[in-house]
Structure formats: structure tokens, C-alpha cells
Scaffold this active site. Sequence first.
Site, PDB file in Angstrom:
ATOM      1  N   LYS A 181      70.729  -1.297 -25.787  1.00 43.95           N
ATOM      2  CA  LYS A 181      71.272  -0.387 -24.460  1.00 43.95           C
ATOM      3  C   LYS A 181      70.073  -0.470 -23.445  1.00 43.95           C
ATOM      4  O   LYS A 181      70.025  -0.765 -22.228  1.00 43.95           O
ATOM      5  CB  LYS A 181      71.509   0.851 -24.733  1.00 43.95           C
ATOM      6  N   ASN A 182      68.772  -0.021 -23.700  1.00 44.11           N
ATOM      7  CA  ASN A 182      67.678   0.092 -22.745  1.00 44.11           C
ATOM      8  C   ASN A 182      67.033  -0.930 -22.339  1.00 44.11           C
ATOM      9  O   ASN A 182      66.241  -1.036 -21.260  1.00 44.11           O
ATOM     10  CB  ASN A 182      66.621   1.177 -23.446  1.00 44.11           C
ATOM     11  N   CYS A 186      70.636  11.279 -18.580  1.00 46.04           N
ATOM     12  CA  CYS A 186      70.486  12.444 -19.407  1.00 46.04           C
ATOM     13  C   CYS A 186      69.487  13.519 -18.775  1.00 46.04           C
ATOM     14  O   CYS A 186      68.502  12.994 -18.326  1.00 46.04           O
ATOM     15  CB  CYS A 186      69.929  11.898 -20.705  1.00 46.04           C
ATOM     16  N   ARG A 213      62.205  14.505 -14.598  1.00 48.44           N
ATOM     17  CA  ARG A 213      62.083  12.771 -15.062  1.00 48.44           C
ATOM     18  C   ARG A 213      61.745  12.306 -13.760  1.00 48.44           C
ATOM     19  O   ARG A 213      62.482  11.584 -12.928  1.00 48.44           O
ATOM     20  CB  ARG A 213      63.207  12.100 -15.525  1.00 48.44           C
ATOM     21  N   ASP A 220      63.503   9.046 -28.361  1.00 51.67           N
ATOM     22  CA  ASP A 220      65.229   8.795 -28.377  1.00 51.67           C
ATOM     23  C   ASP A 220      65.693   8.994 -29.749  1.00 51.67           C
ATOM     24  O   ASP A 220      66.875   9.111 -30.001  1.00 51.67           O
ATOM     25  CB  ASP A 220      65.755   7.439 -27.958  1.00 51.67           C
ATOM     26  N   ARG A 271      77.861   6.516 -23.820  1.00 50.41           N
ATOM     27  CA  ARG A 271      77.137   5.680 -22.790  1.00 50.41           C
ATOM     28  C   ARG A 271      76.085   4.712 -23.533  1.00 50.41           C
ATOM     29  O   ARG A 271      75.359   3.879 -22.966  1.00 50.41           O
ATOM     30  CB  ARG A 271      76.277   6.759 -21.951  1.00 50.41           C
TER      31      ARG A 271
HETATM   32  N1  EPU Z   1      57.225   9.773 -16.028  1.00 51.65           N
HETATM   33  C1  EPU Z   1      56.532  10.198 -14.921  1.00 51.65           C
HETATM   34  N2  EPU Z   1      56.449   9.456 -13.662  1.00 51.65           N
HETATM   35  C2  EPU Z   1      57.207   8.400 -13.698  1.00 51.65           C
HETATM   36  C3  EPU Z   1      58.024   7.951 -14.759  1.00 51.65           C
HETATM   37  C4  EPU Z   1      57.814   8.576 -15.809  1.00 51.65           C
HETATM   38  O1  EPU Z   1      55.917  11.292 -15.029  1.00 51.65           O
HETATM   39  O2  EPU Z   1      57.238   7.785 -12.477  1.00 51.65           O
HETATM   40  C5  EPU Z   1      57.029  10.382 -17.151  1.00 51.65           C
HETATM   41  C6  EPU Z   1      58.737  10.935 -17.741  1.00 51.65           C
HETATM   42  O3  EPU Z   1      58.871  12.050 -17.256  1.00 51.65           O
HETATM   43  C7  EPU Z   1      58.201  11.139 -19.275  1.00 51.65           C
HETATM   44  C8  EPU Z   1      57.265  10.105 -19.585  1.00 51.65           C
HETATM   45  O4  EPU Z   1      56.571   9.573 -18.319  1.00 51.65           O
HETATM   46  O5  EPU Z   1      57.605  12.177 -19.583  1.00 51.65           O
HETATM   47  C9  EPU Z   1      58.163   8.440 -20.119  1.00 51.65           C
HETATM   48  O6  EPU Z   1      59.093   8.354 -19.334  1.00 51.65           O
HETATM   49  P1  EPU Z   1      59.581   6.862 -19.040  1.00 51.65           P
HETATM   50  O7  EPU Z   1      59.630   6.219 -17.707  1.00 51.65           O
HETATM   51  O8  EPU Z   1      58.887   5.896 -20.244  1.00 51.65           O
HETATM   52  O9  EPU Z   1      61.006   6.813 -19.442  1.00 51.65           O
HETATM   53  P2  EPU Z   1      62.390   5.946 -18.512  1.00 51.65           P
HETATM   54  O10 EPU Z   1      61.652   4.754 -18.279  1.00 51.65           O
HETATM   55  O11 EPU Z   1      62.867   6.983 -17.519  1.00 51.65           O
HETATM   56  C10 EPU Z   1      63.193   5.181 -20.915  1.00 51.65           C
HETATM   57  C11 EPU Z   1      64.668   5.221 -21.667  1.00 51.65           C
HETATM   58  C12 EPU Z   1      64.672   6.599 -22.072  1.00 51.65           C
HETATM   59  C13 EPU Z   1      63.638   6.908 -23.090  1.00 51.65           C
HETATM   60  C14 EPU Z   1      62.393   6.607 -22.243  1.00 51.65           C
HETATM   61  C15 EPU Z   1      61.084   6.795 -23.218  1.00 51.65           C
HETATM   62  C16 EPU Z   1      65.833   3.734 -20.205  1.00 51.65           C
HETATM   63  C17 EPU Z   1      66.978   3.599 -19.111  1.00 51.65           C
HETATM   64  N3  EPU Z   1      65.530   5.103 -20.551  1.00 51.65           N
HETATM   65  O12 EPU Z   1      63.549   5.979 -19.858  1.00 51.65           O
HETATM   66  O13 EPU Z   1      66.052   6.352 -23.012  1.00 51.65           O
HETATM   67  O14 EPU Z   1      63.768   8.181 -23.697  1.00 51.65           O
HETATM   68  O15 EPU Z   1      62.281   5.338 -21.597  1.00 51.65           O
HETATM   69  O16 EPU Z   1      61.093   5.891 -24.365  1.00 51.65           O
HETATM   70  O17 EPU Z   1      65.424   2.842 -20.698  1.00 51.65           O
HETATM   71  C18 EPU Z   1      67.835   7.173 -24.164  1.00 51.65           C
HETATM   72  O18 EPU Z   1      68.025   5.938 -24.466  1.00 51.65           O
HETATM   73  O19 EPU Z   1      68.563   8.285 -24.773  1.00 51.65           O
HETATM   74  C19 EPU Z   1      66.907   7.463 -23.129  1.00 51.65           C
HETATM   75  C20 EPU Z   1      66.506   8.722 -22.595  1.00 51.65           C
END
Ligand code: EPU
Length: 428
Positions: A22-23, A116, A121, A304, A396
Site C-alpha cells: 500500500k505505502n 489516519c 502529522r 504500522d 483502506r
Molecule cells: N514528520 C514531521 N514533519 C514532516 C513529516 C513528518 O514532523 O514534514 C514527522 C511525523 O509527524 C512523524 C514522523 O515524522 O512523527 C514520521 O512521519 P513520516 O513522514 O515518515 O510518515 P508519513 O510519510 O506521513 C508514512 C506511512 C505511514 C507510516 C509512516 C511511518 C504512507 C502514506 N504512510 O507516513 O503509514 O506510519 O510513514 O512509517 O506512506 C499506515 O500505513 O497505517 C500509515 C499510517
Amino acid sequence: MEKLLIEGGHQLRGTVRVSGAKNSAVALLPATILAGGEVTIEGLPNISDIDTLKLLLEDIGGTVSQVGDDVTIDSSKMIAMPLPNGRVKKLRASYYFMGAMLGRFKKAVIGLPGGCDLGPRPIDQHIKGFEALGAEVTNEQGAIYLRAEKLTGAKIYLDVVSVGATINIMLAAVRAEGKTVIENAAKEPEIIDVATLLNSMGANIKGAGTDVIRIEGTEELGGCKHTIIPDRIEAGTYTIIAATKGEEVVIDNVIPTHLESLTAKLREMGVVIEEDGDSLLVRGNRKLTGVDIKTLVYPGFPTDLQQPFTALLTQASGTSIVSDTIYQARFKHVDELRRMNAKIKVEGSSAVISGVTPLEGAKVKASDLRAGASLVVAGLMANGVTEIVGIEHIERGYDQITEKLTSLGAHIWREQMTEEDKRLFQNA
Ligand code: EPU
């Protein structure tokens, strides 16, 4: 609207095949915008986030066709259509339209993403990256406006290791003039998958999967074919399920190294896991030993899987502590697990689980995707019937979860929600 019912306690055996990640998928689809031609992605999961993204690609003029799990996107007629509202709000990954549209059209208007609710975030690191490449970025009435005369390669140090920011910056930087270096980049397998697709389209990205990624900008990209990697979180969820209830469960289509942080912990708990090429054989254990986990960026224990793993720990002896360092408030599943008799306390960014506690079937609500997975794990282990509402969250991210679990011998089915369920769902 439907709910999911699970009669717990049945032993599971057989083979379950893992779908595409998915991701990865949610980034690969927006990445096709950059091709300006036809891209086929093989093995996409059949989940609602993908349906939403396909519609978004059509909204901006793309042509999307599908044969089985293979999707072809023709992006030649796409335009920089603003997407300030509507579908973009349904999922987090719509933020990848920012990087991809900025790369191709040098402009984009994208509503702030949904996804979610795991606590704050922010996307400040994405924006920092776009600005470093020369874009002007403003936030107007809940939408991000991006515009650049031209994009120029830059050195970008991420203050926070972020999957989304790393991928989004790659998407824009492949069409920037000159060299971009992303330092303190995220190393998740999904990043390598996206870089592989972009390189097949003609980009020049080196170092994906390490914490320094170097990108040489390219004037034109083109069509290609790409096969997606398997979903390590779906694979991990089935491995967790098999850890108690599995007599002998084969998890097929996995890359075992992607799951090492999980399999190492499960072995510590007493689960037998054998690797065989791209499959895992899991022999569950009814006498599990409790362990502590701390979620970390890859290759650490994935956030996750924290929620489904917490459900499993209710069946392990002693006290276990689960700390989430990525999303410190990702504990909405705990209240629901407590309704099922789990003994769990949340202290700051940790959950303290006392086991072994027999779980009892109850009416529970999935508040987010992996919270839903956690309730499915709990339902399979519980006495009696568990009813889960809010299954659209589960849909999802989990491809055909009812069918896959049924094929392993689980008693799981869907029913229409009653008026009482709807009241519970709305008030919860
Ligand atoms: N963060 C910041 N600033 C940013 C971006 C992130 O402070 O600009 C913080 C976030 O708040 C968090 C950490 O950095 O504390 C990591 O966030 P990351 O950006 O890596 O997460 P994401 O890219 O928004 C993806 C997955 C999530 C998964 C996270 C961590 C997708 C669409 N989502 O989210 O997946 O938990 O990486 O591995 O790829 C799920 O599949 O259930 C899911 C939530």
C-alpha cells in the site's frame, strides 16, 4: 455500511498471499504523473486508497485502465488541475500530488491531506524541500499552493526522518535542473520502490535505501513497466495472526529482510518462523513470552505494526511495554482492546500490557487502519464473537482481508450494520 464479525478461537492453517505494498502504491501512482506517457504498475493491491488515487489521476486528465491487478496510467494529457478539496482529503498520500505535479508542471494546488488520525502529522519537511528546490509555497484556506519559475537542484537536510518528505522531494527533484542531495533521508523499502520506478522512467537517482540520496535532474521522463514490492505491513499482520492461532501458516510473497524487526521479536516470544525464499512458514505458540518493543524508522520495528502487535501481547506472559517513537499518540486501539478485557495502560507514548489475559468478544470500533488490524488480531484470539464497525478504515489498507482469513480457516464474515451499530459508530 457493513461491519465485520469474527468468531474467535479457531486454529488457522494454509497459505496466504500478500498483496502489493500500500505505502508504495500510494506513491507510485502519483509518480506516474511525471512520465508524460504510459506507465504500467503490476500487482497493485485492491484497496480503497488505490481507488481514490486512480480517480484523482483521472480528475487531472489521466487515463487509467486495469487488467487484474495491473494498472496502466497514461499521463500524456494530464493538466495542472487544482485539487484544493474533495477526494484529496480522503487520504494522506494525496500529498504526493504536490511533488509530482510540481516536478511536471512547476505548479500545483493540493488540499491538505487526510489519512489516519494518529496525532499531529505535519508536512513541514516536504515544504522545506520544495522551497529549497526553488518553489514558492503558501497555505491558503486549507490548500497548499506551489509554484516555481524553475526547479533547481539543492542540498536538503531533513530535520525529521520522513518517508513522505523523502519521496515527495524525490518526485520534484527528478525534474529539477542539476543535482539534489537529500540527507538524513528515510530508508524504508517503499522509497527504493519509488526510486526504481522513477529510474525506469528515465530518472537518475542513486542511494535510495540509504540516508543520502543523490538525484541528477532530467529534462524528460517517459513510460515504463514496474512491479510493486509486497506489502511488509500486511505480511507482518498475518505473521502476527499466525503467531498464536497458526498451526502452520505460510505467508507467501514476502521479502523476509523487510520483516526482520518483527520476526526477531516473535522468535523471542517463542514463535517458530522459517524462511523459504519469498515465503515464511509460521508455527504459532500458545505459550508466548512477553517482550518490549520500541517503534523506530526502518529497519527498526515499524509503527504500522505496533497496534496489531499490542493485541498479540495480551496473550503473552508477563508485562510487555510498547513505545511508539514515531506517532506518540497512536494508541486509539487500546480503549477498544480494553472493551475486550485486555489489561493495558497507556503511559505517555507507551502502552503497558499485562498478560496472559483471555479476551472476550465485544462490539468495537476501528478508529484508523492499523487500529482496525489490531481489533482483527484480537477478535481472532478472543472467546465468542467480536463485531468491528468502522471497517472502511481496514479496507483502506488490507486487500480482501475477509477472504484471505477465511481461506486460513478463520470464522469471519460481514453483515449490514444495524441502527444500534450506527448509533454506536456515530457516538464513539
Ligand atoms: N514528520 C514531521 N514533519 C514532516 C513529516 C513528518 O514532523 O514534514 C514527522 C511525523 O509527524 C512523524 C514522523 O515524522 O512523527 C514520521 O512521519 P513520516 O513522514 O515518515 O510518515 P508519513 O510519510 O506521513 C508514512 C506511512 C505511514 C507510516 C509512516 C511511518 C504512507 C502514506 N504512510 O507516513 O503509514 O506510519 O510513514 O512509517 O506512506 C499506515 O500505513 O497505517 C500509515 C499510517
